[in-house]
Design a protein around this motif. Structure first.
Motif, mmCIF file in Angstrom:
data_model
loop_
_atom_site.group_PDB
_atom_site.id
_atom_site.type_symbol
_atom_site.label_atom_id
_atom_site.label_comp_id
_atom_site.label_asym_id
_atom_site.label_seq_id
_atom_site.Cartn_x
_atom_site.Cartn_y
_atom_site.Cartn_z
ATOM 1 N N TYR A 1 42.222 66.301 88.770
ATOM 2 C CA TYR A 1 43.177 65.203 88.657
ATOM 3 C C TYR A 1 43.013 64.248 89.835
ATOM 4 C CZ TYR A 1 45.975 67.768 92.115
ATOM 5 O OH TYR A 1 46.394 68.421 93.245
ATOM 6 N N GLU B 1 43.659 71.699 87.055
ATOM 7 C CA GLU B 1 42.553 71.032 86.384
ATOM 8 C C GLU B 1 42.222 69.810 87.238
ATOM 9 O OE1 GLU B 1 43.432 68.679 82.798
ATOM 10 O OE2 GLU B 1 45.546 69.030 83.207
ATOM 11 N N GLU C 1 46.274 61.049 87.062
ATOM 12 C CA GLU C 1 45.354 60.960 85.933
ATOM 13 C C GLU C 1 44.611 62.282 85.780
ATOM 14 O OE1 GLU C 1 43.005 57.197 85.600
ATOM 15 O OE2 GLU C 1 43.856 56.898 87.619
ATOM 16 N N THR C 2 44.574 62.784 84.543
ATOM 17 C CA THR C 2 43.768 63.948 84.196
ATOM 18 C C THR C 2 42.841 63.537 83.053
ATOM 19 O OG1 THR C 2 45.291 64.800 82.517
ATOM 20 C CG2 THR C 2 45.674 65.499 84.809
ATOM 21 N N ALA C 3 42.063 64.471 82.556
ATOM 22 C CA ALA C 3 41.154 64.164 81.451
ATOM 23 C C ALA C 3 41.901 63.720 80.204
ATOM 24 C CB ALA C 3 40.284 65.369 81.136
ATOM 25 N N SER C 4 43.122 64.244 80.022
ATOM 26 C CA SER C 4 43.830 63.986 78.773
ATOM 27 C C SER C 4 45.021 63.040 78.888
ATOM 28 C CB SER C 4 44.321 65.313 78.188
ATOM 29 O OG SER C 4 45.198 65.946 79.097
ATOM 30 N N THR C 5 45.473 62.745 80.109
ATOM 31 C CA THR C 5 46.699 61.956 80.200
ATOM 32 C C THR C 5 46.795 61.203 81.525
ATOM 33 O OG1 THR C 5 49.112 62.059 79.981
ATOM 34 C CG2 THR C 5 48.078 63.823 81.213
ATOM 35 N N THR C 6 47.637 60.183 81.516
ATOM 36 C CA THR C 6 48.011 59.462 82.730
ATOM 37 C C THR C 6 49.531 59.436 82.774
ATOM 38 O OG1 THR C 6 46.042 58.068 82.678
ATOM 39 C CG2 THR C 6 47.911 57.260 83.958
ATOM 40 N N ARG C 7 50.093 59.908 83.905
ATOM 41 C CA ARG C 7 51.545 59.916 84.084
ATOM 42 C C ARG C 7 51.897 59.069 85.292
ATOM 43 N NH1 ARG C 7 50.311 65.110 82.855
ATOM 44 N NH2 ARG C 7 50.283 65.877 84.989
#
Length: 194
Positions: free
Chosen positions: A44, A42, A66-72
């Motif tokens: 990122y 997806e 970082e993705t659309a739904s989360t940051t790790r």
């Protein structure tokens, strides 16, 4: 002490993206930061900071995805051969000298520079244990890799990379940075100051 300021941008094939690294090389040390964008699995973004100690031995790698739904975020540290991941000791990584950030051609540089593999085409194979960081999930695992310098005409070097069943003959430039990593990445822009 002379510092070389290097910039490289690679087209990254598996993630259908691009990666740029800004690196400072001094005698025996590497300091770098980088950014990458990928579209698979997806969309990122990756940002990282890498520091080595003497002999190009990794001391710290900090990565954010970082993705659309989360940051790790991941913090990987090597303190005299004792590795921690987000502050937790990982004995399965102890003995590794290098990190290897997935889809990041810059992290192939440390073992090449440490052993001058880009300058010694008859050096024979070198086996390494790496602290492998997969992208975009930032899972960390031990990974055994072999680097074997190959005969090469022209400036730079060609080094056969092997890990498990995967093999690739990687072209490195005279600074020890990846030019072409078949099926993974190819350089599209570069700059050297100093």
């Amino acid at each position: 002490m002379i510092t070389r300021h290097l910039t490289r941008t690679w087209r990254v094939l598996p993630g259908e993206g691009y990666a740029t690294a800004w690196a400072d090389l001094t005698e025996g040390r590497l300091s770098a930061r980088g950014r990458a964008v990928g579209l698979e699995p997806e969309p990122y973004w990756v940002t990282y900071a890498l520091e080595t100690g003497d002999g190009y031995v990794t001391s710290a790698l900090t990565v954010t995805v970082e993705t659309a739904s989360t940051t790790r975020t991941l913090e990987l540290r090597n303190d005299a051969g004792r590795w921690t991941v987000d502050g937790t000791h990982r004995p399965d990584l102890d003995g590794a000298l290098d990190c290897d950030l997935g889809l990041c051609p810059l992290t192939n540089t440390m073992p090449v520079l440490r052993h001058a593999l880009h300058r010694t085409p008859d050096a024979g194979p070198h086996d390494f244990l790496m602290a492998w960081v997969s992208v975009p999930d930032l899972e960390v695992s031990p990974n055994h890799q072999t680097y074997t310098p190959l005969p090469y005409e022209g400036q730079g070097a060609r080094i056969r990379y092997a890990s498990g069943d995967f093999r690739s003959d990687i072209a490195f430039d005279g600074d020890g940075l990846v030019l072409d990593y078949p099926e993974i990445a190819t350089v599209v822009a570069g700059r050297r100051d100093g």
